[in-house]
Motif scaffolding. Structure first.
Motif, PDB file in Angstrom:
ATOM      1  N   GLN A  86       2.103  -2.234  -5.978  1.00 12.96           N
ATOM      2  CA  GLN A  86       2.537  -3.467  -6.625  1.00 12.96           C
ATOM      3  C   GLN A  86       1.579  -4.601  -6.305  1.00 12.96           C
ATOM      4  O   GLN A  86       1.600  -5.135  -5.205  1.00 12.96           O
ATOM      5  N   PRO A  87       0.776  -5.044  -7.259  1.00 11.65           N
ATOM      6  CA  PRO A  87       0.537  -4.363  -8.531  1.00 11.65           C
ATOM      7  C   PRO A  87      -0.252  -3.087  -8.314  1.00 11.65           C
ATOM      8  O   PRO A  87      -0.899  -2.921  -7.281  1.00 11.65           O
ATOM      9  N   LYS A  88      -0.205  -2.215  -9.272  1.00 13.86           N
ATOM     10  CA  LYS A  88      -0.929  -0.946  -9.128  1.00 13.86           C
ATOM     11  C   LYS A  88      -2.418  -1.201  -9.102  1.00 13.86           C
ATOM     12  O   LYS A  88      -2.959  -1.984  -9.887  1.00 13.86           O
ATOM     13  N   GLY A  89      -3.073  -0.516  -8.184  1.00 13.89           N
ATOM     14  CA  GLY A  89      -4.510  -0.679  -8.101  1.00 13.89           C
ATOM     15  C   GLY A  89      -5.062   0.080  -6.923  1.00 13.89           C
ATOM     16  O   GLY A  89      -4.323   0.751  -6.194  1.00 13.89           O
ATOM     17  N   GLU A  90      -6.350  -0.003  -6.746  1.00 16.72           N
ATOM     18  CA  GLU A  90      -7.013   0.684  -5.646  1.00 16.72           C
ATOM     19  C   GLU A  90      -8.044  -0.237  -5.013  1.00 16.72           C
ATOM     20  O   GLU A  90      -8.640  -1.074  -5.677  1.00 16.72           O
ATOM     21  N   ILE A  91      -8.235  -0.033  -3.732  1.00 13.03           N
ATOM     22  CA  ILE A  91      -9.291  -0.719  -3.001  1.00 13.03           C
ATOM     23  C   ILE A  91     -10.143   0.355  -2.340  1.00 13.03           C
ATOM     24  O   ILE A  91      -9.603   1.277  -1.711  1.00 13.03           O
ATOM     25  N   TRP A  92     -11.454   0.217  -2.476  1.00 10.48           N
ATOM     26  CA  TRP A  92     -12.383   1.190  -1.906  1.00 10.48           C
ATOM     27  C   TRP A  92     -13.216   0.544  -0.802  1.00 10.48           C
ATOM     28  O   TRP A  92     -13.627  -0.608  -0.924  1.00 10.48           O
ATOM     29  N   GLY A  93     -13.476   1.329   0.229  1.00  6.98           N
ATOM     30  CA  GLY A  93     -14.389   0.889   1.270  1.00  6.98           C
ATOM     31  C   GLY A  93     -15.824   1.139   0.845  1.00  6.98           C
ATOM     32  O   GLY A  93     -16.094   1.727  -0.203  1.00  6.98           O
ATOM     33  N   GLN A  94     -16.748   0.741   1.678  1.00  7.52           N
ATOM     34  CA  GLN A  94     -18.164   0.807   1.321  1.00  7.52           C
ATOM     35  C   GLN A  94     -18.772   2.180   1.545  1.00  7.52           C
ATOM     36  O   GLN A  94     -19.851   2.450   1.071  1.00  7.52           O
ATOM     37  N   GLY A  95     -18.108   3.060   2.242  1.00 13.17           N
ATOM     38  CA  GLY A  95     -18.634   4.400   2.470  1.00 13.17           C
ATOM     39  C   GLY A  95     -19.376   4.523   3.782  1.00 13.17           C
ATOM     40  O   GLY A  95     -20.036   3.587   4.229  1.00 13.17           O
ATOM     41  N   THR A  96     -19.257   5.686   4.387  1.00 10.41           N
ATOM     42  CA  THR A  96     -20.012   6.000   5.593  1.00 10.41           C
ATOM     43  C   THR A  96     -20.595   7.392   5.415  1.00 10.41           C
ATOM     44  O   THR A  96     -19.919   8.305   4.949  1.00 10.41           O
ATOM     45  N   GLU A  97     -21.845   7.541   5.761  1.00 11.20           N
ATOM     46  CA  GLU A  97     -22.555   8.780   5.464  1.00 11.20           C
ATOM     47  C   GLU A  97     -22.391   9.809   6.567  1.00 11.20           C
ATOM     48  O   GLU A  97     -22.567   9.511   7.753  1.00 11.20           O
ATOM     49  N   VAL A  98     -22.083  11.022   6.163  1.00 14.74           N
ATOM     50  CA  VAL A  98     -21.966  12.148   7.084  1.00 14.74           C
ATOM     51  C   VAL A  98     -22.989  13.197   6.669  1.00 14.74           C
ATOM     52  O   VAL A  98     -23.020  13.619   5.513  1.00 14.74           O
ATOM     53  N   THR A  99     -23.808  13.590   7.620  1.00 14.45           N
ATOM     54  CA  THR A  99     -24.807  14.622   7.369  1.00 14.45           C
ATOM     55  C   THR A  99     -24.618  15.742   8.381  1.00 14.45           C
ATOM     56  O   THR A  99     -24.611  15.485   9.590  1.00 14.45           O
ATOM     57  N   VAL A 100     -24.458  16.946   7.879  1.00 15.76           N
ATOM     58  CA  VAL A 100     -24.255  18.115   8.745  1.00 15.76           C
ATOM     59  C   VAL A 100     -25.443  19.048   8.551  1.00 15.76           C
ATOM     60  O   VAL A 100     -25.664  19.561   7.455  1.00 15.76           O
ATOM     61  N   CYS A 128     -13.194   5.412   2.243  1.00 20.46           N
ATOM     62  CA  CYS A 128     -11.758   5.261   2.424  1.00 20.46           C
ATOM     63  C   CYS A 128     -11.188   4.479   1.245  1.00 20.46           C
ATOM     64  O   CYS A 128     -11.896   3.730   0.568  1.00 20.46           O
ATOM     65  N   ASN A 129      -9.924   4.681   1.030  1.00 21.03           N
ATOM     66  CA  ASN A 129      -9.268   4.182  -0.172  1.00 21.03           C
ATOM     67  C   ASN A 129      -7.853   3.748   0.166  1.00 21.03           C
ATOM     68  O   ASN A 129      -7.197   4.357   1.009  1.00 21.03           O
ATOM     69  N   ALA A 130      -7.415   2.696  -0.500  1.00 22.33           N
ATOM     70  CA  ALA A 130      -6.020   2.277  -0.408  1.00 22.33           C
ATOM     71  C   ALA A 130      -5.458   2.226  -1.816  1.00 22.33           C
ATOM     72  O   ALA A 130      -6.044   1.590  -2.696  1.00 22.33           O
ATOM     73  N   PHE A 131      -4.347   2.918  -2.027  1.00 24.49           N
ATOM     74  CA  PHE A 131      -3.696   2.940  -3.332  1.00 24.49           C
ATOM     75  C   PHE A 131      -2.493   2.014  -3.258  1.00 24.49           C
ATOM     76  O   PHE A 131      -1.597   2.200  -2.437  1.00 24.49           O
ATOM     77  N   VAL A 133       0.845  -1.192   0.000  1.00 24.25           N
ATOM     78  CA  VAL A 133       0.000   0.000   0.000  1.00 24.25           C
ATOM     79  C   VAL A 133       0.880   1.241   0.000  1.00 24.25           C
ATOM     80  O   VAL A 133       1.703   1.431   0.902  1.00 24.25           O
ATOM     81  N   TYR A 134       0.705   2.085  -0.975  1.00 19.71           N
ATOM     82  CA  TYR A 134       1.481   3.325  -1.043  1.00 19.71           C
ATOM     83  C   TYR A 134       0.842   4.413  -0.189  1.00 19.71           C
ATOM     84  O   TYR A 134       1.530   5.147   0.511  1.00 19.71           O
ATOM     85  N   SER A 135      -0.473   4.494  -0.251  1.00 16.60           N
ATOM     86  CA  SER A 135      -1.159   5.524   0.526  1.00 16.60           C
ATOM     87  C   SER A 135      -2.582   5.077   0.833  1.00 16.60           C
ATOM     88  O   SER A 135      -3.117   4.177   0.191  1.00 16.60           O
ATOM     89  N   MET A 136      -3.144   5.717   1.827  1.00 13.59           N
ATOM     90  CA  MET A 136      -4.562   5.545   2.134  1.00 13.59           C
ATOM     91  C   MET A 136      -5.181   6.924   2.244  1.00 13.59           C
ATOM     92  O   MET A 136      -4.482   7.920   2.496  1.00 13.59           O
ATOM     93  N   GLY A 137      -6.476   6.969   2.040  1.00  8.86           N
ATOM     94  CA  GLY A 137      -7.080   8.290   2.091  1.00  8.86           C
ATOM     95  C   GLY A 137      -8.582   8.247   2.205  1.00  8.86           C
ATOM     96  O   GLY A 137      -9.191   7.172   2.294  1.00  8.86           O
ATOM     97  N   TRP A 138      -9.126   9.435   2.249  1.00 11.05           N
ATOM     98  CA  TRP A 138     -10.563   9.620   2.319  1.00 11.05           C
ATOM     99  C   TRP A 138     -11.020  10.458   1.132  1.00 11.05           C
ATOM    100  O   TRP A 138     -10.391  11.465   0.781  1.00 11.05           O
TER     101      TRP A 138
END
Length: 116
Positions: free
Chosen positions: A100-114, A94-97, A30-35
Motif C-alpha cells: 500500500q500503495p503497491k510497488g517495489e523498491i530495489w537496492g543497488q546490487g552487490t556483486e558475488v563472484t565464485v 535486494c527488494n522490498a515489495f 512492506v509485504y515482503s523482502m527478498g533477494w
C-alpha cells in the motif's frame, strides 16, 4: 528511501558468503523482502523472499544451500549462502515489495563472484 545491500565479494567454490540489506530510512507497508540476482547476459531471477509473517520462498537453485532471514517490519533482510558454486556468480539485488500503495523498491546490487 533506499535499500542498501552489502556483503558481496570473491570466494572459491564451496565457500560461504553472507549478504545484508537495510533501508536508509523507514519503509512502511512492506509485504515482503527478498533477494534476486542477475548473471551476465541473463535475466534477473528470484533467489529467495521472506514475508512480513516470516514465510520464506526459495528458488530451486537456492534450496538447501541458501537461507533468507530478516525483519521485514524493520526493513532488514539477510541471505546466508553456503556451498557456493560458480553458477551463483551474479549481481545480487535486494527488494522490498509494498502492498500500500503497491510497488517495489530495489537496492543497488552487490556483486558475488565464485571461482572454481
Amino acid at each position: 528511501v533506499q535499500l542498501q545491500a552489502s556483503g558481496g565479494g570473491l570466494v572459491q567454490a564451496g565457500e560461504s558468503l553472507s549478504l545484508s540489506c537495510a533501508a536508509s530510512g523507514r519503509i512502511f507497508s512492506v509485504y515482503s523482502m527478498g533477494w534476486y540476482r542477475q548473471a551476465p547476459s541473463k535475466e534477473r531471477e528470484l533467489v529467495a523472499t521472506i514475508t512480513s509473517g516470516g514465510s520464506t520462498n526459495y528458488a530451486d537453485s537456492a534450496k538447501g544451500r541458501f537461507t533468507i532471514s530478516g525483519d521485514v517490519a524493520k526493513n532488514t533482510v539477510y541471505l546466508q549462502m553456503n556451498s557456493l558454486k560458480p553458477e551463483d556468480t551474479a549481481v545480487y539485488y535486494c527488494n522490498a515489495f509494498l502492498y500500500q500503495p503497491k510497488g517495489e523498491i530495489w537496492g543497488q546490487g552487490t556483486e558475488v563472484t565464485v571461482s572454481s
